[in-house]
Scaffold this active site. Structure first.
Site, PDB file in Angstrom:
ATOM      1  N   ASP A 160       0.839  -1.206   0.000  1.00 12.06           N
ATOM      2  CA  ASP A 160       0.000   0.000   0.000  1.00 12.06           C
ATOM      3  C   ASP A 160       0.874   1.257   0.000  1.00 12.06           C
ATOM      4  OD1 ASP A 160      -2.320   1.505   0.179  1.00 12.06           O
ATOM      5  OD2 ASP A 160      -3.091   0.463   1.939  1.00 12.06           O
ATOM      6  N   ASP A 182     -10.703   2.362  -3.226  1.00 12.94           N
ATOM      7  CA  ASP A 182     -11.246   2.066  -1.893  1.00 12.94           C
ATOM      8  C   ASP A 182     -12.767   2.119  -1.927  1.00 12.94           C
ATOM      9  OD1 ASP A 182      -8.939   1.536  -0.573  1.00 12.94           O
ATOM     10  OD2 ASP A 182      -8.684   3.544   0.270  1.00 12.94           O
TER      11      ASP A 182
HETATM   12  C1  DGJ Z   1      -5.841   1.802   2.043  1.00  9.10           C
HETATM   13  C2  DGJ Z   1      -6.212   0.638   1.195  1.00  9.10           C
HETATM   14  O1  DGJ Z   1      -6.713   1.040  -0.026  1.00  9.10           O
HETATM   15  C3  DGJ Z   1      -7.226  -0.219   1.953  1.00  9.10           C
HETATM   16  O2  DGJ Z   1      -7.655  -1.286   1.152  1.00  9.10           O
HETATM   17  C4  DGJ Z   1      -6.581  -0.724   3.207  1.00  9.10           C
HETATM   18  O3  DGJ Z   1      -5.529  -1.596   2.904  1.00  9.10           O
HETATM   19  C5  DGJ Z   1      -6.084   0.453   4.039  1.00  9.10           C
HETATM   20  N1  DGJ Z   1      -5.262   1.336   3.279  1.00  9.10           N
HETATM   21  C6  DGJ Z   1      -5.314  -0.032   5.243  1.00  9.10           C
HETATM   22  O4  DGJ Z   1      -4.748   0.982   5.949  1.00  9.10           O
END
Ligand code: DGJ
Length: 708
Positions: A442, A506
């Site tokens: 991430d 997201d």
């Molecule tokens: C952002 C990501 O897009 C989410 O899927 C998740 O992994 C969160 N970060 C975790 O902090």
């Protein structure tokens, strides 16, 4: 053939290049069945009154010194000098479809190397420019771009805008004069401006029209533009965007542009996408093993930071029962990570949460027959972390300025060898000491003032990230990686060379995902597009969708579920199991076929499908995004089948909501093919069509076409 005229050819696309005075693309279009170099004479241009007295070539370097009066490919200087290079070809290497043209400017002391590779199977052209400093004083390179001429009938740009939770939104701009430019300075490919652009002839659509599409494979700052010159010539230009003073070349040093991928189609955007997908499948994404893409369960939206190994094991059991094949523990497993304001950088297991280590959970997951994956965000550090307290000077920042935080975090300077070695060691520990198959990598903030030793270091940061990922892959070749950056903030072909999947957004709201996934499908095949069934109540929009709409929306990517399966009702669980099983049965087709987006006369209806290479099978999802515009939705015309073949048309999935006995819906009588499969000829289905049902807003149906 005139020695300086060369042709790269493929069944789909040809490119004809004049190599003098420097590389000039004369033609980039459909394959020519016959070609005689003498025909090039037809292209000798007029020299109009009121302008320079000579013809001005539009080369890959777009030199100002030829009299181009536009945006050149090279901008730089040697203490104010050597700022307007003009290249003359000194060397040509041509083998099959690979062409390297080297040009030099003796006065400026610069060499430009242009590489052009035309992929025979897909017709995708890959290009790169590299500049070498031949002088003994440093050359400050401000810009290095690739410039591609496009047919003068192309006058409509399609580009992408977006933001967090709303990525990949296409928009169109009519371009008759001047330029259309998109600049990204966010330090990653960005949610805002995906580095891709299409220029095409007015009114091009999914199925029709001439288009020339480009994608810059680069995970940092970029600039893309489409220009209409005042002489009517059109061009596309793309580059990694350098910050002031970022690139300085000592004698003998070189700098390359990222690879630019270019796809021309005479058959609308579908042709362009299919060529790009074929190219990605063959040349960009490299799966460690040639296996079906395993269905995921990712814990994030289920438990967030609330990690309890016993509970996670019960989630894993439930996940396995649903048919999940890869179980991923998201954020929250490492020391002190109880919320998003602390602990990034401290890549040690949180022993309070996991007193017996990770191994029991991993073992449980493996015993259940699933792969195990884990989340990391190595490029970042929270000010509230042991790492930051010990090394406040490890930031990618400019001394003396107060960096704003983003999600309460700073960015680490990966070009600092101490940082690089620390992260490599911690990731090696994680992947070496645990039986981990998958890493969700991430990156949750944008990069502001990327200072490395006081200088701009944005390009170097992206290159160091590539090195870190490459080294990890060398050390752990069986591990697959996902590129996630708050969802779709880092999606491009260069990161995909070292990762295997994206988290596009997201936003897991099926209605929004329909549009985001469609946008992403212009450049990426479904098997690298993570698409998860989320909970009924979407956590980013608070919209609610039934399981059929969520399940069918997630079907057309690399499927997963994103929730806590233990807490879900048995009805929901039946739904997850149903769509997982359906996806598994269809994924051989979904992940190998040609993606088709059908033009729809009603903007509230999206038509999206996959057709097998041999056209003997096709799947099509009809998604009703909003209230249909008309009371009758008309016929679905499916043009990508064999005209002479006969097909069985059946409904593979129908939302329970489509029940004529229930009130509140819009049909008294269903089109009969929805109840009983029918047979029809390919030509009939293409030209005449299939009567569509009246669908409720925010619902979808899945249709299968099978050759008899
Ligand atoms: C952002 C990501 O897009 C989410 O899927 C998740 O992994 C969160 N970060 C975790 O902090």
């Amino acid at each position: 053939m005139e020695p300086s005229i060369l042709r790269l050819e493929s069944p789909a696309t040809d490119v004809i290049i004049r190599c003098q005075p420097y590389a000039e693309i004369l033609y980039w279009g459909p394959h020519l069945h016959s070609f005689n170099a003498e025909d090039i004479q037809t292209l000798n241009r007029a020299v109009p009154h009121g302008r320079l007295d000579v013809d001005v070539p539009l080369t890959l370097a777009a030199e100002l010194g030829h009299g181009l009066f536009g945006s050149p490919s090279v901008e730089g200087h040697r203490d104010g000098k050597d700022w307007s290079p003009v290249f003359v070809t000194t060397q040509i290497e041509h083998k099959n479809n690979q062409l390297t043209i080297i040009g030099e400017d003796d006065i400026a002391g610069l060499r430009l190397t242009s590489e052009l590779n035309l992929d025979s199977a897909s017709g995708v052209l890959s290009l790169r420019n590299s500049l070498t400093n031949l002088g003994c004083e440093n050359y400050w390179l401000d810009r290095l771009a690739l410039t591609l001429p496009v047919n003068e009938t192309a006058d409509e740009v399609m580009a992408f805008h977006g933001r967090w939770v709303k990525e990949f939104q296409p928009h169109r701009v009519t371009l008759q004069h001047g330029s259309y430019q998109q600049e990204n300075r966010r330090g990653r490919s960005s949610h805002e401006y995906f580095p891709g652009m299409v220029l095409g002839c007015h009114g091009y659509s999914e199925q029709q029209g001439k288009v020339w599409g480009i994608h810059l494979g680069w995970s940092g700052n970029h600039r893309l533009r489409a220009d209409v010159k005042t002489d009517g010539r059109r061009l596309l230009q793309a580059e990694a965007l350098y910050l002031p003073g970022e690139v300085s070349l000592a004698e003998g040093e070189s700098q390359s542009t990222p690879w630019l991928y270019a796809s021309h189609s005479n058959h609308g955007l579908n042709g362009m996408s299919q060529q790009l997908h074929r190219f990605v499948r063959q040349h960009i994404v490299h799966f460690p093993q040639p296996k079906a893409r395993p269905v995921h369960l990712n814990t994030w939206e289920g438990i967030y930071f609330d990690h309890n190994p016993q509970y996670i094991m019960s989630m894993a059991r439930q996940a396995a029962d649903l048919g999940v094949e890869r179980f991923i523990i998201d954020d929250g497993w490492f020391q002190g990570r109880n919320h998003d304001r602390a602990a990034l950088g401290d890549w040690y297991l949180d022993e309070k949460k996991y007193p017996n280590g990770l191994q029991p959970v991993i073992q449980q997951v493996k015993d259940l027959g699933m792969e195990f994956g884990i989340w990391v965000e190595p490029e970042m550090v929270n000010p509230n972390s042991d790492l930051y307290r010990a090394h406040p000077d490890w930031l990618l920042a400019l001394p003396g300025y107060q960096q704003p935080t983003g999600r309460w975090q700073y960015v680490l300077d990966l070009q600092n060898p101490a940082v690089f070695d620390y992260l490599l060691a911690r990731m090696d520990w994680l992947l070496g000491e645990h039986d981990i198959d998958y890493v969700k990598w991430d990156m949750n903030r944008e990069i502001v003032q990327p200072g490395h030793q006081g200088r701009a270091g944005s390009t170097g940061q992206a290159e160091a990230l590539y090195r870190l990922l490459d080294t990890l892959q060398l050390h752990h070749p069986h591990v697959e990686f996902e590129s996630c950056a708050s969802g779709g903030g880092r999606i491009d072909y260069e990161i995909l060379k070292r990762t295997h999947r994206f988290w596009p957004s997201d936003n897991n709201d099926a209605l929004e995902r329909q549009k985001i996934q469609r946008g992403m499908s212009y450049f990426f095949p479904p098997e690298v597009m993570g698409s998860h069934i989320g909970g009924k109540l979407c956590h980013t929009t608070y919209r609610q969708h039934n399981i059929a709409f969520r399940g069918l929306t997630a079907l057309f990517g690399h499927m997963g579920v994103e929730l806590d399966p233990v807490k879900e009702s048995s009805e929901e669980q039946r739904g997850f199991a149903r769509y997982i099983a359906l996806h598994k049965s269809l994924r051989p087709l979904l992940h190998s076929g040609n993606v088709v987006r059908l033009d729809s006369h009603d903007p509230t209806t999206l038509l999206h499908g996959v057709v097998s290479e041999s056209q003997d099978q096709a799947l099509l999802i009809v998604s009703q995004l909003a209230m249909p515009t008309w009371s009758l939705p008309g016929q679905l015309r499916m043009p990508y089948l064999r005209p002479e073949a006969r097909y069985r048309v059946s409904l593979l999935d129908v939302p329970e909501l489509i029940s004529v006995e229930q009130g509140g819906h819009t049909m008294k009588v269903l089109p009969p093919w929805m109840i009983q499969p029918i047979e029809a000829n390919g030509e009939w289905l293409a030209q005449v069509g299939l009567a569509l049902p009246v669908l409720d807003p925010e619902s979808a149906i899945l249709i299968k076409f099978e050759q008899l």
